[in-house]
Design a protein around this motif. Structure first.
Motif, PDB file in Angstrom:
ATOM      1  N   HIS A  13       7.305 -28.092   6.217  1.00  0.00           N
ATOM      2  CA  HIS A  13       7.841 -27.630   4.931  1.00  0.00           C
ATOM      3  C   HIS A  13       9.362 -27.655   4.814  1.00  0.00           C
ATOM      4  CE1 HIS A  13       3.720 -26.570   4.060  1.00  0.00           C
ATOM      5  NE2 HIS A  13       3.694 -25.942   5.208  1.00  0.00           N
ATOM      6  N   GLU A  14      10.012 -28.588   5.555  1.00  0.00           N
ATOM      7  CA  GLU A  14      11.417 -28.859   5.267  1.00  0.00           C
ATOM      8  C   GLU A  14      11.477 -29.990   4.247  1.00  0.00           C
ATOM      9  OE1 GLU A  14      10.387 -29.164   8.591  1.00  0.00           O
ATOM     10  OE2 GLU A  14      11.180 -27.288   9.431  1.00  0.00           O
ATOM     11  N   ILE A  27      14.543 -25.936   3.039  1.00  0.00           N
ATOM     12  CA  ILE A  27      13.111 -25.630   3.159  1.00  0.00           C
ATOM     13  C   ILE A  27      12.477 -25.552   1.769  1.00  0.00           C
ATOM     14  CG2 ILE A  27      13.398 -24.478   5.383  1.00  0.00           C
ATOM     15  CD1 ILE A  27      12.927 -21.791   3.927  1.00  0.00           C
ATOM     16  N   ALA A  31       7.589 -22.859   1.795  1.00  0.00           N
ATOM     17  CA  ALA A  31       8.123 -22.180   2.982  1.00  0.00           C
ATOM     18  C   ALA A  31       8.828 -20.886   2.607  1.00  0.00           C
ATOM     19  CB  ALA A  31       9.089 -23.100   3.719  1.00  0.00           C
ATOM     20  N   ILE A  68      13.602 -23.989  12.058  1.00  0.00           N
ATOM     21  CA  ILE A  68      13.691 -25.068  11.072  1.00  0.00           C
ATOM     22  C   ILE A  68      13.935 -26.371  11.850  1.00  0.00           C
ATOM     23  CG2 ILE A  68      14.978 -25.960   9.075  1.00  0.00           C
ATOM     24  CD1 ILE A  68      13.636 -23.259   8.553  1.00  0.00           C
ATOM     25  N   CYS A  94      15.616 -22.769  -3.590  1.00  0.00           N
ATOM     26  CA  CYS A  94      15.524 -23.412  -2.273  1.00  0.00           C
ATOM     27  C   CYS A  94      15.904 -24.884  -2.288  1.00  0.00           C
ATOM     28  CB  CYS A  94      14.123 -23.215  -1.698  1.00  0.00           C
ATOM     29  SG  CYS A  94      12.827 -24.022  -2.653  1.00  0.00           S
TER      30      CYS A  94
END
Lengths: 128, 365
Positions: A13-14, A27, A31, A68, A94
């Motif tokens: 989920h980056e 992210i 996330a 991460i 985000c």
């Protein structure tokens, strides 16, 4: 769940936004929502070389900490120092103001190992 | 899937789902950890009024004389001198002096007691009560009959006043029966947040009605995440973290809840521990940064020597720093000392502080 069309995504989920041989990473909405209120971001050091899918940063939320991983290999050329005082920017935005770092990419072909927006949306559907 | 894997649901399960709560397993129950944001729910409890679903907790009843029934022997706190309509906190020990559970005893009548226990420990609590309460039919586990709501925050009295006009008469750690939505219910002035607050024991089936009414009157729902944060800031223990079968109440900082003048189960072992040199103590500490301690982090002294372990840790929105609780060897780490938490690779500085960590609570206002 918001997914930005022209970004690429990892299974962790980056996201990565590639512009020529530079990129911004962060992210995803999924996330940040899973983590909840983010309280601290450990930023990588500028100048560090990171490998694809190698840990480059970590974030802490009220109740937990998580690593991460960099979506692609490259050198860290800038970090989002706003996150030092306002880590909640990741919760609020985000994909823009909550970015974590900028990279100078050195292996553009690695993009093929990432999901595009449509693939990532399908991937999210399998998680529910 | 075996039946043990199926999580139990409180009477408010559907309410939590419709509020889009994030549900987690807790003590065998499906519980809301947060609705929208742990920090927002925390702020609401510190400054406004929150409601928590605590229907998973257990309600035991004992009828009989404090001593003859066996109840006084089961718990560490004195109970036979308790005034009617008051509550007292204490613990129940095993034979080795370790903690089976922490609990609150309510004196309903001269010879009638309510004991509120934790959800995750309820089965072993029940076994212990069945073993010691005589005659055995004087003990009843009535947890399935009661839903429970905690109304917590400096505005909780004003909010409840609209439903219970006499609520203002209730003193800290006292309880009474009140008319509420047409029922006669037990309300205590107790809680787990450090704020002014009440706990309402309502019939299981009608608990959703009370929940909806309180929401309508302006209370906001809060989950286990905010509850954990609030209790850590107060230095309150949580079973499975600061309290365990292999932790004695002396190490857990609970000596003030022990009546040494009476006999209680586990006392012989506990007296031996009192004289032993191998004692631990619980400390509260504040991280020097936003980085938070986490359960099972290690604790080091200024010379980087290992002196203990973190039992609870979280980010405090009040201090904007991490806060934690942990055990260290008794003679080490005084108030004002710098300690370090983390692991072999990463050690972060923190200051040892007195309990509670958060000192502005409206608890006794």
């Amino acid at each position: 769940m918001e997914v930005v069309d022209h970004y690429f995504y990892t299974k962790e989920h980056e996201w990565i936004h590639i512009e020529d041989d530079q990129a911004t990473i962060g992210i995803s909405e999924y996330a940040q929502e899973a983590l909840g209120d983010i309280t601290f971001v450990e930023l990588p050091s500028v100048g560090t070389e990171v490998e694809q899918f190698e840990q480059c940063s970590s974030v802490e939320s009220v109740k937990a900490a998580s690593d991460i991983y960099s979506p692609m290999s490259g050198k860290i050329i800038e970090v989002n120092t706003d996150l030092e005082e306002k880590p909640e920017l990741i919760n609020k935005d985000c994909y823009e103001r909550g970015w974590i770092a900028k990279l100078e990419l050195n292996a553009l072909e690695e993009q093929s190992k990432l999901m595009n927006a449509e693939e990532y949306r399908n991937y999210l559907n399998t998680l529910e | 899937m075996s039946t043990e894997d199926i999580l139990k649901q409180t009477p408010l399960y559907q309410q939590h789902l419709s509020l889009k709560a994030k549900m987690v397993p807790f003590g065998g129950w499906a519980m809301p950890v947060q609705y929208e944001s742990i920090v927002a729910e925390y702020d609401c409890t510190r400054h406004g009024c929150s409601i928590f679903d605590t229907s998973h907790m257990g309600e035991f009843f004992v009828d009989g004389d404090a001593v003859k029934s066996g109840l006084d022997f089961l718990v560490t706190q004195p109970i036979k001198d308790m005034p009617l309509k008051t509550c007292r906190y204490g613990v129940m020990l095993n034979e080795q002096g370790g903690i089976i559970d922490d609990l609150i005893v309510f004196r309903i009548e001269q010879e009638r007691w309510l004991i509120v226990v934790n959800a995750g420990t309820m089965e072993k609590d029940e076994r212990q009560f069945q073993k010691f309460i005589r005659p055995s039919e004087k003990f009843a586990n009535r947890s399935a009959e009661f839903g429970k709501l905690d109304i917590q925050g400096p505005q909780s009295r004003a909010l409840l006043n609209g439903l219970i006009p006499d609520i203002g008469q209730l003193a800290y750690y006292a309880f009474d029966h009140f008319d509420l939505l047409g029922a006669n219910v037990l309300v205590s002035r107790t809680g787990y947040t450090g704020e002014l607050g009440y706990e309402i024991y309502f019939s299981w089936d009608r608990t959703p009605e009370l929940w909806d009414e309180l929401l309508k009157r302006g209370a906001r729902p809060a989950g286990l995440g905010a509850r954990d944060l609030l209790r850590i800031e107060m230095g309150y223990s949580l079973y499975g973290h600061e309290l365990e079968e292999n932790i004695c109440p002396l190490d857990a900082g609970l000596e003030r809840f022990i009546d040494w003048d009476k006999d209680f189960f586990g006392k012989t072992a506990l007296l031996k521990k009192k004289d032993s040199l191998d004692q631990q103590k619980i400390i509260c500490f504040i991280s020097e940064s936003r980085r938070s301690p986490r359960q099972h982090h290690r604790i080091y002294d200024q010379n980087q020597e290992l002196i203990g372990e973190v039992t609870s840790g979280i980010f405090s929105p009040h201090f904007k720093q991490g806060v934690g609780l942990g055990f260290v060897k008794k003679e080490l780490a005084k108030k004002g000392d710098t300690i370090y938490f983390g692991d072999d690779k990463n050690k972060l500085p923190a200051e040892v502080v007195s309990r509670p960590i958060y000192k502005q609570g409206s608890l006794k206002s």
